[in-house]
Design an enzyme around this catalytic site. Structure first.
Site, short mmCIF file in Angstrom:
data_model
loop_
_atom_site.label_atom_id
_atom_site.label_comp_id
_atom_site.label_asym_id
_atom_site.label_seq_id
_atom_site.Cartn_x
_atom_site.Cartn_y
_atom_site.Cartn_z
N MET A 214 0.86 -1.18 0.00
CA MET A 214 0.00 0.00 0.00
C MET A 214 0.90 1.23 0.00
O MET A 214 1.63 1.48 0.96
CB MET A 214 -0.91 -0.02 1.24
N ARG B 151 -6.34 -1.31 9.51
CA ARG B 151 -6.48 -0.75 10.85
C ARG B 151 -6.95 -1.79 11.85
O ARG B 151 -6.45 -1.86 12.97
CB ARG B 151 -7.42 0.47 10.80
N TYR C 36 1.49 3.56 12.82
CA TYR C 36 1.16 3.39 11.40
C TYR C 36 -0.31 3.05 11.19
O TYR C 36 -1.06 2.81 12.12
CB TYR C 36 2.09 2.40 10.71
N GLU C 37 -0.70 3.09 9.92
CA GLU C 37 -2.11 2.95 9.50
C GLU C 37 -2.99 4.03 10.11
O GLU C 37 -4.16 3.81 10.43
CB GLU C 37 -2.66 1.56 9.83
N GLY C 38 -2.43 5.21 10.27
CA GLY C 38 -3.14 6.31 10.91
C GLY C 38 -2.85 6.31 12.39
O GLY C 38 -3.24 5.38 13.10
#
Length: 588
Positions: free
Chosen positions: A163, A296, A440-442
């Site tokens: 990604m 997430r 990570y991932e927001g």
């Protein structure tokens, strides 16, 4: 160092006794063939793979790390062989669409397996996790031709996925990205730009890597509304599915990190690489959110898995380590001291680890349940409700699982004292590996803003009301559970009050959402875990065994020693933004 043992009994308890998953799966055509025997077989074989193949190479992966040379990345010793075994056994296709070679297993089951993989070897787990997310994105948004080309070999494990979002100058604010996509005359696009922090962007585990890349067309609108999504393979794919020439992309370097050292975190340079549009032009961010939301929840499971393996090692140490005497008198009079498990503070740490981990495991299954219903329930109204609850619960799961997961690893390290700080015991690696999951991932701050801004304020609490009504219905239907439902009801009332307070604050205060968000998410997480523990207590009360008695004792510990923290979070939410914003920026 102790070995990891997958918590199969607890997973079975959560699935079958707490959530009655068998009845749910039987009611939906897509999961009607999932039987208890099949679930047991998958969990038991998954445990064998994680315990015997992945955990033994975890420490080696941390010590050796990935290496980069001339654009090529080599994973640690044993990873390539373990990946081949993993792929050949079908684990990459466990939750995949059967039309393209997937097994179609329900999310409630796959979250249990993913937790095991993260517990056994977090660095390894990230490679299949990114592939699964990329497959889901393609399944929902790609053309039939792209699906037929890419999904079968990705499910087989011959190809993997990545990604590609973040750039050196932008992370959360993707609207200012610089990566460009120039359309060609043949329907392809030339992708140029640099992406950073790309998990699995380059490695030696399989023959091709399929990058999902966000980029902007030359005439794209400014901001996030001008982002498109492209499939950009490492090796181009011929019409017959064979691999062609290498695409114009390369790994410029890998990051040297605090943890997850066996996972390649790459700088990826795209220099006119051939790509293929996924979905519509300028609608790429919405398509990529399908993958991001999958990741997430997956990264949330990283927190649960690392918390559990840390608990297992700390528990074994506490039972064996001889130090001082019990405050109630000698427990082992024939020894020079008693095991440290006799000390109240050691028990506090272990029980906190256990309560966070088992509460999180139940909550993961709960989110998985709504995902399964959103996908396959025959009733339209139920699917709509499920979609709303998935949207509401996803940021809570990612942030709360990973915050409490780090807490659990630190507590495990603390139980071991000085040995927890020493490399050979393994606990310090779990702390380092867990830390990234909050970022990570927001980041978890972004998850909190998403929860408070998009999932609460944007619809005036409509999703929250659905959750509140369900919890209240459980409380009303179990009057014999007052010991657990009383604290749960109090926490729900505080969460309801905090929700109303922020919805009122935001009318006059643009900083209200940001000021409340993290404390609100913690309040929500505690309340959700209280709901999970009340449901688990209800299921455990119906049976009498050492396992079920321990479950009840852990539920009591959570209600009496952890849930009261909700009082503090409630007070902080009500305090508003004034004290946060009063200090001038130049005074920091």
């Amino acid at each position: 160092m102790a070995n990891y043992k997958a918590p199969i009994q607890d997973m079975q308890f959560v699935l079958h006794d707490v959530f009655k998953a068998d009845d749910l799966w039987a009611s939906m055509p897509s999961t009607s063939e999932v039987t208890p025997d099949l679930v047991s077989a998958i969990l038991e074989e998954g445990a064998r793979v994680c315990e015997n193949e992945l955990f033994p190479i975890n420490r080696q992966g941390d010590e050796e790390g990935c290496t980069w040379k001339d654009g090529e990345v080599t994973t640690p010793t044993g990873f390539k062989e373990a990946y081949a075994t993993y792929a050949e056994s079908g684990w990459l296709s466990l939750g995949g669409d059967p039309e393209f070679g997937g097994q179609g297993m329900p999310k409630m089951l796959t979250v249990m397996f993913e937790e095991m993989v993260y517990a056994a070897n977090t660095s390894f787990a990230l490679y299949p996790a990114l592939t699964a997310g990329a497959c889901l994105c393609l399944l929902h948004h790609a053309s039939d031709e792209l699906k037929q080309t890419y999904l079968p070999p990705m499910y087989e494990g011959r190809w993997s996925g990545s990604m590609c979002l973040t750039e050196p100058h932008c992370g959360t604010d993707l609207g200012i990205m610089k990566t460009k996509a120039v359309p060609g005359d043949d329907g392809t696009y030339k992708i140029s730009g640099t992406k950073i922090f790309i998990t699995g962007g380059e490695h030696d585990l399989n023959e091709n890597i399929i990058h999902l890349v966000l980029a902007k067309l030359p005439d794209a609108p400014a901001g996030p509304k001008g982002i498109s999504l492209f499939v950009v393979p490492k090796f181009k794919v011929n019409a017959d599915g064979s691999l062609g020439e290498r695409n114009l992309l390369a790994c410029g370097s890998i990051e040297h990190k605090m943890g997850i050292k066996g996972s390649a975190t790459c700088v990826m340079n795209f220099d006119g690489a051939e790509g293929y549009l996924v979905g519509e032009e300028n609608r790429g961010l919405a398509a990529m959110f399908t993958m991001m939301n999958y990741e997430r929840l997956s990264i949330g499971l990283q927190g649960i898995g690392l918390g559990d393996v840390s608990y297992q090692l700390a528990r074994e140490y506490a039972l064996e380590r001889i130090q001082s005497r019990s405050p109630a008198g000698k427990v082992q009079p024939d020894q020079v001291a008693d095991p440290i498990i006799v000390h109240p503070d050691v028990r506090r740490m272990l029980l906190t680890q256990r309560a966070y981990t088992e509460g999180g495991r139940a909550f993961a299954a709960y989110v998985g349940m709504w995902l399964d219903m959103a996908k396959g329930h025959p009733d339209d109204a139920t699917r709509t409700k499920a979609e709303g609850l998935v949207a509401l619960l996803t940021p809570v799961a990612k942030a709360y699982f990973t915050d409490r997961g780090l807490d659990a690893t630190v507590l495990g390290q603390q139980v071991l004292g000085g040995h927890g700080y020493i490399r050979e015991w393994g606990l310090e690696q779990f702390v380092r590996d867990a830390r990234i999951a909050q970022i990570y991932e927001g980041t978890n701050g972004i998850q909190a803003l998403d929860l408070m801004g998009r999932k609460i304020a944007a619809n005036q609490g409509a999703f929250f009301q659905s959750f509140k009504q369900e919890v209240q219905a459980f409380i009303d239907s179990t009057p014999d559970l007052a010991e657990f439902n009383g604290p749960l009801a109090d926490a729900l009332a505080r969460l309801d009050d905090a929700t109303t307070a922020v919805l009122n604050q935001v009318k006059d205060d643009p900083n209200a959402i940001g000021a409340a968000s993290c404390d609100y998410l913690n309040l929500f997480g505690l309340t959700a875990y209280a709901y999970m523990w009340a449901m688990m207590a209800s299921a455990a009360k119906a049976q009498d065994s050492a396992f079920h008695r321990t479950k009840l004792e852990t539920a009591r510990f959570f209600m009496q020693r952890l849930l009261p923290e909700s009082l503090g979070y409630h007070a902080k939410v009500l305090a508003g933004s004034e004290t946060l914003m009063a200090t001038p920026a130049d005074a920091f």
